[in-house]
Design a protein around this motif. Sequence first.
Motif, PDB file in Angstrom:
ATOM      1  N   HIS A  49       0.898  -1.603  -0.707  1.00 52.69           N
ATOM      2  CA  HIS A  49       0.676   0.159   0.128  1.00 52.69           C
ATOM      3  C   HIS A  49       1.153   1.356  -0.223  1.00 52.69           C
ATOM      4  N   LYS A  50       1.568   1.482   0.655  1.00 48.15           N
ATOM      5  CA  LYS A  50       2.928   2.323   0.864  1.00 48.15           C
ATOM      6  C   LYS A  50       3.357   2.787  -0.540  1.00 48.15           C
ATOM      7  N   LYS A  51       3.452   1.499  -1.139  1.00 49.13           N
ATOM      8  CA  LYS A  51       4.433   1.939  -2.870  1.00 49.13           C
ATOM      9  C   LYS A  51       3.023   1.990  -3.562  1.00 49.13           C
ATOM     10  N   GLN A  52       1.453   1.733  -3.825  1.00 52.84           N
ATOM     11  CA  GLN A  52       0.576   1.776  -4.260  1.00 52.84           C
ATOM     12  C   GLN A  52       0.240   3.403  -3.583  1.00 52.84           C
ATOM     13  N   TRP A  53       0.621   4.060  -2.871  1.00 52.73           N
ATOM     14  CA  TRP A  53      -0.179   5.531  -2.830  1.00 52.73           C
ATOM     15  C   TRP A  53       1.580   6.331  -3.508  1.00 52.73           C
TER      16      TRP A  53
END
Length: 90
Positions: A49-53
């Motif tokens: 999710h951090k990478k998606q953000w």
Amino acid sequence: MDKYNHIFGTLAGKILGGEPCAITFGQTSYFSCEETRVPAAWHRHENTHKKQWLADGKLMFSLKYCWFSIRYGYTKNPYEIEARTAELQS
């Protein structure tokens, strides 16, 4: 950065049925339990999710995540599918 025993994780868990939980905003994951109780797969999920953000940007990620959740539901949300797939990697 990760935060443990945090109210955001606890609230997310209550909304999703009382299970231990985490929620990620930007580059910070908020876990409902202490660090020693968080399995590596859970970290992989939240790190996805951090990478998606980062890839989509704060506003676009938030809008798309909400839209996907409304349209497909939590389990079929493409962001969640990608994060669950990452859980299986080692």
